[in-house]
Enzyme design. Structure first.
Site, mmCIF file in Angstrom:
data_model
loop_
_atom_site.group_PDB
_atom_site.id
_atom_site.type_symbol
_atom_site.label_atom_id
_atom_site.label_comp_id
_atom_site.label_asym_id
_atom_site.label_seq_id
_atom_site.Cartn_x
_atom_site.Cartn_y
_atom_site.Cartn_z
ATOM 1 N N ALA A 132 16.885 14.119 26.314
ATOM 2 C CA ALA A 132 15.687 14.951 26.180
ATOM 3 C C ALA A 132 15.639 15.970 27.311
ATOM 4 O O ALA A 132 16.529 16.010 28.171
ATOM 5 C CB ALA A 132 14.440 14.078 26.185
ATOM 6 N N SER A 133 14.604 16.789 27.316
ATOM 7 C CA SER A 133 14.534 17.880 28.286
ATOM 8 C C SER A 133 14.295 17.390 29.708
ATOM 9 O O SER A 133 14.686 18.041 30.664
ATOM 10 C CB SER A 133 13.433 18.859 27.882
ATOM 11 O OG SER A 133 12.198 18.180 27.725
ATOM 12 N N GLN A 136 17.771 11.578 30.440
ATOM 13 C CA GLN A 136 18.777 11.046 29.520
ATOM 14 C C GLN A 136 18.769 9.522 29.597
ATOM 15 O O GLN A 136 18.511 8.951 30.662
ATOM 16 C CB GLN A 136 20.163 11.601 29.862
ATOM 17 C CG GLN A 136 20.230 13.107 29.688
ATOM 18 C CD GLN A 136 21.578 13.726 30.038
ATOM 19 O OE1 GLN A 136 21.695 14.936 30.058
ATOM 20 N NE2 GLN A 136 22.605 12.925 30.303
ATOM 21 N N VAL A 137 19.049 8.875 28.454
ATOM 22 C CA VAL A 137 18.954 7.416 28.362
ATOM 23 C C VAL A 137 20.349 6.839 28.102
ATOM 24 O O VAL A 137 21.080 7.328 27.214
ATOM 25 C CB VAL A 137 17.982 7.000 27.235
ATOM 26 C CG1 VAL A 137 17.873 5.482 27.164
ATOM 27 C CG2 VAL A 137 16.598 7.617 27.453
ATOM 28 N N LYS A 151 16.917 5.070 32.045
ATOM 29 C CA LYS A 151 16.435 6.436 31.834
ATOM 30 C C LYS A 151 16.530 7.183 33.158
ATOM 31 O O LYS A 151 15.909 6.784 34.148
ATOM 32 C CB LYS A 151 14.996 6.400 31.323
ATOM 33 C CG LYS A 151 14.451 7.719 30.822
ATOM 34 C CD LYS A 151 13.068 7.482 30.217
ATOM 35 C CE LYS A 151 12.457 8.735 29.667
ATOM 36 N NZ LYS A 151 11.110 8.465 29.075
ATOM 37 N N ASP A 287 2.434 8.989 21.338
ATOM 38 C CA ASP A 287 3.604 9.592 20.677
ATOM 39 C C ASP A 287 4.247 8.585 19.727
ATOM 40 O O ASP A 287 5.412 8.209 19.894
ATOM 41 C CB ASP A 287 4.605 10.047 21.741
ATOM 42 C CG ASP A 287 5.665 10.975 21.170
ATOM 43 O OD1 ASP A 287 5.425 11.552 20.084
ATOM 44 O OD2 ASP A 287 6.730 11.129 21.802
#
Length: 560
Positions: A132-133, A136-137, A151, A287
Site C-alpha cells: 500500500a501507499s 508493505q506486508v 507490516k 474500513d
C-alpha cells in the site's frame, strides 16, 4: 510564501498535475498561475477524452501519491463536501502501489528492531503479500516457530506526508481568502480531521492498540477472530501480528471449497458484528472492505487492518438509531428531528425544502418490501439530498454511513442472496424498543438529575462571573447577516466610483479656471501663479486619494 519556496518542487508538481487533469480554473482563482507560467497553455487545454471530471480528479490524486490517495478515501465518506458522483469515483481509488525492493525497506525493519531482522525472523518471505501507499506486508516466522505478518512502513513516507500537509494548508488558506467556498464549507476543519486520521494511520502502535480493543470487545463472540499483536517487536513504523490463514472474502468465488461454506450464516455474522461495533460498543472498524476479512477453516471470520476506526458516543448513537428507524418507517419529520440532534444541519440548511426532498425520496421507496430495497442505493440518494442542501455530516457519522454501505457490499459478496435491510429491520426495531425500556429511561433520568444538580450547584458562581465580565465590558456581541458582506462591498464600490467621478470633475473644473485666467490676465500674472500652485497641490491630493481608494480595494479583495 515561505512554504512555497521551501517545497517549490513538490508545489509545482501538484499544480501541474491538477492542471493536466482540468483543474487549472482553481489555480487561476487562487492566483497561482505565475508558479507554472512556462506551462500556462495546460490550464486551458482540453482534458483527455473518455474520462469524466470525477475520474480526472481520481487520476490526479492517484498520481500525486500517498497523501492524496488517503485524502480521496476520506473525501469519499464526506457527501457534505463533494457531490455523490465525486464521492463514488474517489471510493474506487485503491490504495495499491508497486512494492519497493526488499533491499530498501528492510533497513526500516532493522532500525526499528535495533538488530538485524534475521535474529528475530529466521524465515522471512521477501516478496510482500500486500503493498500500500504507507506500508508493505510480509509473511515471516519468529524464532519460536509462530507464523506472523510484518507490516513495515515505507522509508521517508513521514517526510513526504509532512511536506504535502504543509502545501495543503497553504492551499486551503489561499482558497479561504480568495474564494467564497469558506462561507459554505469548513475547509480548514476538514483538513484538521484528515490530518488526525492520517497521523493515526502512520502510528502502528495506535493500530495495534485498536486491534487489542476490538479483541476485548469480542472476546465472548465466537464468530470472529482478532489476531494477536506481538508488542515486543511492534513500533511506530513496524507492526508484527499473528497471521490468519483462510480465504479472503474478495477471492471467495475462486476458492476450491467455497461451495462447502454456509454463506448465509457467514454473511449475517459479518453484518451483525458490524452492527455490534456501532450500536453496542460505539467503536467500529471503519474500513470493512472484503479484502480485510478472512474466512477461516472453522468458518469464523478473521478481521485485519485496524488503521482506521470510528467512534460514536451514546447521544449520537441514540439519535442515529432514531434516524434509521424513522427512515425505515417513512416518518420524515421525526427523521429531520434526529438529523438536527445529530448535528447534521448546516448554517444554510432550509428545513422545509429539505423535508420536501426527503418526502420525495421516501415516497419512491414506500410500498416496496425491505427485501426489494438496496441500502447502498438508498443511502447514496440520501447523501445526494444532503449535498444539495448543504447538510453538514459530523466526521464519524459520515464514516458510519460509508461503513453501512460497505457492510451491505460485504454481505452480498459472501452471499449474493443476502439483503441488508431485510436483516437490519428486526435488529433496528429491537434497538429502538430498548431506547424506551424502563431500565434505559430510568438510567437516563438518573443521569439528567445528576447533570441538573451539577448545573444548579455551579450556577450562582457562573452567573457572578458573567455579570462581572459584562460590567468590565469583556463580553462583546456580534451579529452576521448572510450576504451582508457582498452588499457592503457593492456599497463600497459605488462610493469609490462616485468619489473618483467627483475628483475628476473638480480637477477638470480647476484646469479650466487656470486656463481661462491665464488667457485673460496673462500666464505671468501673480494671481495666475497662485492658481497654478493651488492646481498642482490639488493634483497631488487627488492622486493621493485615488491611491488610497485602490489600496483599500485590494485589501478588501485579499481579506475575502
Amino acid at each position: 510564501m515561505m512554504i512555497l519556496f521551501r517545497h517549490f518542487k513538490r508545489y509545482r508538481q501538484i499544480l501541474l498535475t491538477l492542471a493536466r487533469h482540468g483543474l487549472g480554473w482553481l489555480m487561476i482563482k487562487m492566483g497561482l498561475v505565475r508558479f507554472v507560467r512556462f506551462y500556462w497553455r495546460m490550464l486551458g487545454r482540453k482534458k483527455e477524452a473518455g474520462y469524466s471530471a470525477p475520474a480526472h480528479l481520481r487520476m490526479a490524486f492517484e498520481e500525486l501519491g500517498v497523501t492524496f490517495i488517503k485524502m480521496a478515501q476520506i473525501l469519499s465518506t464526506r457527501p457534505d463536501l463533494i457531490s455523490p458522483a465525486y464521492a463514488d469515483e474517489l471510493a474506487l481509488l485503491l490504495d495499491e502501489v508497486p512494492p519497493l525492493p526488499f533491499e530498501e525497506i528492510h533497513k526500516v525493519l532493522d532500525e526499528e528492531l535495533k538488530r538485524p531482522f534475521e535474529e528475530v525472523f529466521p524465515e522471512f518471505e521477501k516478496t510482500p503479500v500486500a503493498s500500500a501507499s504507507i506500508g508493505q506486508v510480509y509473511r515471516a516466522t519468529m524464532v519460536n516457530g509462530r507464523k506472523v505478518v510484518v507490516k513495515i512502513q515505507r522509508p521517508n513516507i513521514r517526510q513526504q506526508i509532512s511536506e504535502d500537509m504543509d502545501i495543503l494548508r497553504d492551499f486551503v488558506d489561499t482558497i479561504t481568502k480568495r474564494t467564497e467556498l469558506s462561507e459554505t464549507y469548513d475547509l480548514m476543519g476538514f483538513l484538521g480531521e484528515f490530518s488526525f486520521y492520517l497521523t493515526n494511520e502512520l502510528d502502528y502502535i495506535r493500530e495495534g492498540q485498536n486491534a487489542d480493543q476490538f479483541r476485548a470487545q469480542f472476546q465472548e463472540e465466537p464468530r470472529i477472530y482478532i489476531p494477536k499483536i506481538y508488542w515486543e517487536y511492534t513500533t511506530v513504523r513496524v507492526l508484527v501480528m499473528e497471521e490468519i490463514r483462510g480465504i479472503k472474502v474478495n477471492r471467495l468465488d475462486h476458492a476450491e471449497n467455497a461451495n462447502l461454506l454456509d454463506r448465509k450464516a457467514i454473511a449475517e455474522a459479518a453484518v451483525d458484528i458490524t452492527f455490534q461495533e456501532i450500536f453496542k460498543h460505539g467503536y467500529f472498524h471503519a474500513d470493512p472492505h472484503p479484502g480485510n476479512f478472512v474466512i477461516r477453516d472453522d468458518q469464523t471470520l478473521g478481521l485485519m487492518d485496524f488503521g482506521m476506526v470510528g467512534y460514536l458516543d451514546n447521544r449520537k448513537k441514540e439519535a442515529f438509531i432514531r434516524f434509521i428507524y424513522q427512515m425505515v418507517k417513512g416518518e420524515t419529520e421525526e427523521m429531520l428531528d434526529a438529523m438536527w440532534d445529530l448535528g447534521m444541519a448546516g448554517k444554510f440548511s432550509n428545513r422545509p425544502a429539505l423535508k420536501r426532498d426527503m418526502n420525495h425520496l421516501l415516497q419512491r421507496f414506500k410500498g416496496r418490501s425491505m427485501g426489494e430495497i438496496a441500502a447502498g442505493e438508498f443511502l447514496r440518494e440520501l447523501m445526494g439530498i444532503a449535498y444539495r442542501h448543504q447538510v453538514y455530516f459530523p466526521p464519524d457519522l459520515a464514516l458510519l454511513l460509508k461503513v453501512l454501505m460497505m457492510s451491505e457490499g460485504l454481505g452480498a459478496m459472501i452471499d449474493p442472496e443476502f439483503n441488508f435491510f431485510e436483516f437490519a429491520e428486526p435488529y433496528l426495531k429491537n434497538l429502538y424498543r430498548d431506547l424506551f425500556s424502563p431500565e434505559n429511561l430510568a438510567k437516563k433520568a438518573q443521569e439528567d438529575v445528576v447533570h441538573l444538580l451539577q448545573l444548579a450547584n455551579g450556577l450562582p458562581k457562573r452567573l457572578s462571573h458573567l455579570l462581572q465580565r459584562l460590567e468590565l465590558g469583556d463580553i462583546q456581541f456580534t451579529a452576521r447577516h448572510a450576504g451582508l458582506e457582498r452588499d457592503v462591498e457593492q456599497v463600497y464600490s459605488a462610493v469609490d466610483r462616485l468619489t473618483i467621478s467627483i475628483l475628476l470633475t473638480l480637477f477638470l473644473i480647476a484646469l479650466g479656471i487656470y486656463i481661462l485666467a491665464g488667457h485673460f490676465m496673462g500666464f505671468g500674472f501673480f494671481l495666475v501663479h497662485i492658481l497654478l500652485a493651488l492646481f498642482v497641490i490639488s493634483g497631488f491630493v487627488t492622486l493621493r486619494i485615488l491611491y488610497n481608494i485602490l489600496r483599500q480595494k485590494k485589501f478588501r479583495i485579499r481579506r475575502r
